[in-house]
Design an enzyme around this catalytic site. Structure first.
Site, short mmCIF file in Angstrom:
data_model
loop_
_atom_site.label_atom_id
_atom_site.label_comp_id
_atom_site.label_asym_id
_atom_site.label_seq_id
_atom_site.Cartn_x
_atom_site.Cartn_y
_atom_site.Cartn_z
N LYS A 46 0.85 -1.20 0.00
CA LYS A 46 0.00 0.00 0.00
C LYS A 46 0.89 1.25 0.00
O LYS A 46 1.89 1.31 0.73
CB LYS A 46 -0.91 -0.02 1.24
CG LYS A 46 -2.00 1.04 1.21
CD LYS A 46 -2.92 0.91 2.44
CE LYS A 46 -4.06 1.92 2.41
NZ LYS A 46 -4.92 1.82 3.62
N SER B 49 -10.06 -0.30 6.72
CA SER B 49 -9.43 -0.17 5.41
C SER B 49 -8.70 -1.40 4.90
O SER B 49 -8.30 -1.45 3.73
CB SER B 49 -8.45 1.01 5.41
OG SER B 49 -9.15 2.22 5.41
N SER C 149 -9.90 2.09 2.55
CA SER C 149 -8.97 2.78 1.66
C SER C 149 -8.02 1.86 0.91
O SER C 149 -7.48 2.24 -0.12
CB SER C 149 -8.14 3.78 2.48
OG SER C 149 -7.32 3.08 3.41
#
Lengths: 496, 500
Positions: free
Chosen positions: A79, A178, A154
């Site tokens: 990420k 997330s 997210s």
């Protein structure tokens, strides 16, 4: 069978036994990215050269008989919120466009030390604020199950990369769901470890007291293997726990044998009420039956303060965000909009141009909540709710070894549907937020497809702080049983 | 708009009662910064002592410096404070280019040291107890250099340069309670407090406390109330007070200025003012349109500081004797007057003399060496006494050589010169310069006889009992031996020889 369809555990074994080279493994995934990522847009940056160089090094070490970690040579999608000295780190924001950190996050460093091949950096809602990746400044990620739908957020990029077979492993961060919500809507596995279980050093902060990095994979065992690589005390993070990492790999292996007798699974009454899509509800009910069939005793528990979790979360998170994101001021790194004569004007113009609407919304909310005269009513009150939620968890864990709920109230919704309706967007995290507020552990495992839309549904399993072993055990047992009956969830081929 | 006239100081104190408050920032001399491992050396090249944490780079996190906490606790204990058993850091949020994170990690409502006091002794012996409200830990900011523009401040500058070497250096802020009732002595009390605080912290060895280098900085809060009214006035906070003398001047000036404003029927504005070293005046800072709201909240990146009782007691055990108590003790031991003591303090000679005594020298001789010959040498070189390249141990050795009769005073000074010139230890200088006293009686007898023969009239006087006349012979012998004779022995030999 294509290398991209293997689990991380399988791939690692083939690399270690020299049946497959790490370079071949990396190249297969890079090819897959080239093939499908134009449509999925899971990646913001692909580090082809560094990935192949790492893989080549692993191959040399394997050839030389060097003892390597259990995931050496396995590719991974990181990420874009973890710093990487060899790749940009943008957090999905224009304000950090092109920023190359001078240092590696602890998680990044541990991945490298384990010989894992970092393929690139994945898309995310700007500074991890959102549940759909639509708040990325670089365009949304598309759900491999249906490209017109969101992949969650997210960490939608990491989850989509797994579902699209662009990587067998990924790293996410979970502030309010997330990791878990994207896992649920992409049919993958995502784990939010106990707060302090994985170092936050080099994780660009959204909300410091809630953020937690964690493993993402297509199987529980793969998540466990990755968990043991990244978890553990870090002297660079004062909030990291100085205790042994739970033996989650062993727990996952035991769990996969399919016996949960003697375990009590608590159904949180307050997370089972209104608002769930029928197919999500049905999948959850089926999951409870399956857990019982595996020998677990299903009990109902009540967490009366969970109803205030969302309100408390949206005071604490923006408050911390407003302070954490103050540093993006054009003085030292990142975007600089040089309009205006004074430093103050440059700062304001840069922040105006560099932050997206959701980030601005939360900065304003937090600034307000912390203001003198409002602090006690908002931030102070929210912290008290947080304590009550922790007590609810303690009471519930006295009655049950793990707690369960649907991970998200719906399956993946169409892109654009909620992007202009923040409250509707926030409700995605209704079931995941309490664990972040209390700092306990949570995971999402696929529980099947919703009847009405054929899209994946996730089962959330929650465990006490440092209780990851029992969580992985339950997750692995459930997964083994479900896949034996229904097969693994495989997204339709998204591109040819 | 012209400012109201200043009021004559005697007039101010006749009609107004000042209330003082002092906030002192002390930069700790830890090897590393408050929340990271960067060095803290003063005067390094700009931006060479920085890392992701003290630059506030995205993703970086703070880790508390244990030595800084230790220093804070020791300062608190020395100021008779209670040490909080549990406390969190807080974030003080405001935007400024020299603040890497745009918040300062500080302590807000949970300071580590609370409720102390210090008894401040004025020059005439009067003691004023100054209450300490709190002492807390925080990190320093970077430094800005504003280039161009008229004021040297950020507004109106052409551009600004930033140096983050200082960013994250540990600071202790020590805040007094309001100090009322000092009347005309307010400036003196302020100065004495800061002086005594500086000495105290220096004795703990936790800071250089150099006001000229900014490792000790003082903000002066002052308000006036009409005498006898009991109504507290509005206070101003004066910053940039960078020397002990300035502390005194700033208080005095603010008293005269505020009295002028009040006499003219004006109101004192609660504001930050800057002390102007050259003119001895204060001027208003930029007026803020809105009051600053720092949006304090507990720092989520750090865990609470929870010093155990046993650790605090262990640290209490490391506290040295208070500097003023030590001075009183030394004064008694050395048998010197208040005035002599003050001279020694001003000359920076107390530690040197004390260390010389500790190395075995009698106090009187130790004192005499440091305030006389060595003070002259320091003066001639333009350095502080402590900066002379001679140690108390070396001075003590020279004193011992004199006491043993191996050196006389003149030779001793030559030995000291040798040590100062880098010729080595006193014994090495004696050896290499050949400075031993001539104590071979044979050689001395010959010289004495020769001198007596040369001055028969003097010899007769001595023989007649005028012993003081021997001085002329001693002088002649010393001259003949180029100063290397032991004068005492020479005198004895003269008496012997005239009698024989």
């Amino acid at each position: 069978m294509s290398l991209t369809r293997l689990t991380a555990a399988e791939l690692a074994e083939k690399i270690a036994s020299r049946e497959v080279s790490a370079v071949e493994a990396a190249q297969a995934h890079l090819d897959r990215i080239a093939e499908v990522d134009g449509e999925v847009h899971a990646f913001l940056h692909v580090g082809t050269e560094a990935a192949l160089a790492n893989a080549a090094l692993v191959d040399e070490q394997v050839a030389a008989g060097t003892a390597l970690g259990p995931l050496a040579g396995v590719p991974l999608a990181l990420k874009d919120v973890f710093t990487t000295a060899d790749m940009p780190t943008t957090c999905g924001s224009k304000i950090l466009e092109g920023w190359r950190p001078p240092y590696d996050a602890t998680v990044t460093a541990r991945l490298r030390a384990a010989g894992i091949t970092i393929l690139g950096k994945t898309n995310m809602d700007e500074f991890a604020m959102g549940s759909s990746t639509e708040h990325s400044a670089y365009g949304p990620t598309h759900n491999p199950w249906d490209l017109s739908r969101i992949p969650g957020g997210s960490g939608g990029g990491s989850a989509a990369a797994l579902a699209a077979f662009e990587a067998p492993l990924a790293i996410g961060t979970d502030t309010g769901g997330s990791i878990r919500q994207p896992a649920a809507v992409t049919g993958t596995v995502g784990v939010k470890p106990t707060y302090g279980g994985v170092s936050r050093y080099g994780l660009v902060a959204c909300a410091s007291s809630l953020d937690q990095g964690g493993p993402c994979a297509r199987t529980v065992l793969d998540a466990a293997l990755l968990h043991e690589v990244i978890a553990g005390h870090d002297p660079l993070d004062s909030t990291s726990i100085d205790r042994p990492v739970p033996s989650v790999v062993e727990a996952a292996r035991i769990g996969a044998q399919g016996d949960l007798s003697g375990l009590r699974v608590g159904v949180v009454k307050e997370l089972g009420g209104e608002g769930y899509q029928p197919g999500v509800r049905a999948s959850f009910d089926a999951a409870l039956q399956r857990l019982e069939k595996l020998g677990a005793e299903v009990v109902e528990v009540s967490c009366p303060h969970f109803e205030y979790a969302m309100a408390a979360y949206y005071l604490i998170l923006p408050s911390e965000v407003s302070s954490n994101l103050a540093r993006f001021d054009a003085m030292r790194y990142g975007l600089r909009v040089d309009e205006g004569a004074s430093a103050e004007e440059v700062m304001a113009a840069t922040r105006e141009a560099g932050f997206g609407p959701e980030v601005k919304r939360r900065i304003i909310l937090g600034t307000y909540a912390l203001s003198s005269g409002y602090y006690d009513a908002y931030y102070g009150q929210a912290q008290k709710v947080r304590t009550l939620i922790s007590r609810d968890f303690s009471a519930a864990f006295a009655k049950a070894d793990v707690l369960v709920s649907p991970t998200a109230p719906t399956t993946a919704f169409p892109l654009g549907e909620k992007v202009d309706d923040p409250l509707a967007m926030y409700l995605n995290d209704l079931a995941t937020i309490p664990t972040n507020l209390a700092g306990v552990a949570g995971m999402s495992v696929p529980s099947g497809l919703a009847e009405e839309d054929g899209l994946p549904v996730g089962l959330q399993i929650m465990a006490p702080a440092l209780g990851e072993a029992v969580m992985y055990r339950v997750g692995a047992a459930f997964e083994a049983s479900r896949t034996a009956d229904e097969g693994a969830l495989v997204a339709p081929e998204v591109a040819r | 708009m012209t400012a109201p006239a200043l009021v004559d100081y005697a007039d101010v104190v006749a009609r107004y009662e000042p209330t003082l408050g002092l906030e002192v920032h002390v930069e700790l001399s830890t090897n590393t910064k408050m929340f990271c491992g960067c060095a803290t050396t003063f005067g390094a090249e700009p931006n060479t002592q920085v890392c992701p944490t003290c630059l506030g780079l995205p993703g970086s996190l703070p880790v508390v410096n244990r030595t800084a906490v230790e220093s804070a606790i020791r300062i608190g204990l020395a100021l008779n404070c209670s040490i909080a058993p549990w406390g969190r850091f807080a974030r003080k949020n405001y935007f400024y280019p020299d603040m890497p994170k745009n918040f300062q990690t500080s302590q807000y409502d949970e300071p580590i040291c609370v409720d102390g006091y210090m008894d401040v002794t004025l020059d005439d012996g009067e003691v004023v107890r100054v209450g300490i409200e709190r002492a807390h830990m925080e990190e320093d900011t970077g430094k800005s250099l504003h280039v161009g523009g008229a004021t040297g401040r950020i507004h109106g500058a052409d551009y600004s340069l930033l140096d983050y070497n200082r960013a994250g250096v540990p600071l202790i802020e020590i805040v007094t309670r309001m100090i009322p009732g000092t009347g005309e002595r307010a400036p003196e009390v302020a100065r004495a407090y800061v002086t005594q605080l500086r000495d105290l912290i220096k004795s703990l060895g936790v800071s250089d406390v150099r006001m000229d280098q900014g490792s000790m900085r003082c903000d002066v809060n002052l308000s006036l109330s009409p005498a006898g009214s009991g109504v507290l006035g509005t206070r101003t906070e004066t910053k940039n007070v960078n020397s002990l003398r300035s502390v005194e001047r700033a208080v005095r000036y603010e008293m005269s200025r505020q009295a002028g404003v009040l006499d003219a029927g004006g109101e004192i504005v609660q504001e930050t003012r800057h002390f102007e070293e050259q003119s001895g005046t204060t001027r208003a800072g930029r007026r803020k349109e809105t009051s600053e709201d720092y949006r304090y909240f507990p720092e989520p990146d750090l865990v609470p500081i929870a010093p155990s009782e046993s650790w605090v007691e262990e640290l209490r055990g490391t506290l040295p004797e208070k500097p003023w108590e030590r001075r009183a003790r030394l004064q008694a031991e050395w048998g010197i007057s208040d005035e002599e003591l003050r001279d020694l303090v001003n000359a920076g000679a107390i530690d040197l003399i004390s260390d010389t005594v500790a190395a075995g020298a009698p106090a009187g001789e130790a004192r005499s060496w440091w305030v006389a010959y060595l003070a002259q040498q320091a003066n001639a070189r333009g350095v502080e006494l402590a900066e002379l390249p001679i140690t108390p141990g070396q001075v003590a050795r020279v004193i011992a050589l004199v006491a043993a009769g191996d050196l006389n005073n003149k030779l001793a000074r030559q030995v000291v010169d040798g040590v100062l010139a880098g010729e080595g230890e006193p014994d090495e200088v004696v050896e290499s310069r050949g400075l031993t006293v001539v104590s071979d009686d044979g050689a001395l007898i010959a010289a004495v006889d020769e001198a007596l023969a040369a001055q028969p009239d003097v010899a007769d006087k001595i023989r007649a009992g005028k012993v003081q006349a021997a001085g002329a012979i001693v002088g002649a012998v010393m001259k003949a031996t180029r100063g290397q004779a032991d004068a005492k022995r020479v005198r004895e030999l003269i008496i012997e020889r005239v009698g024989s």
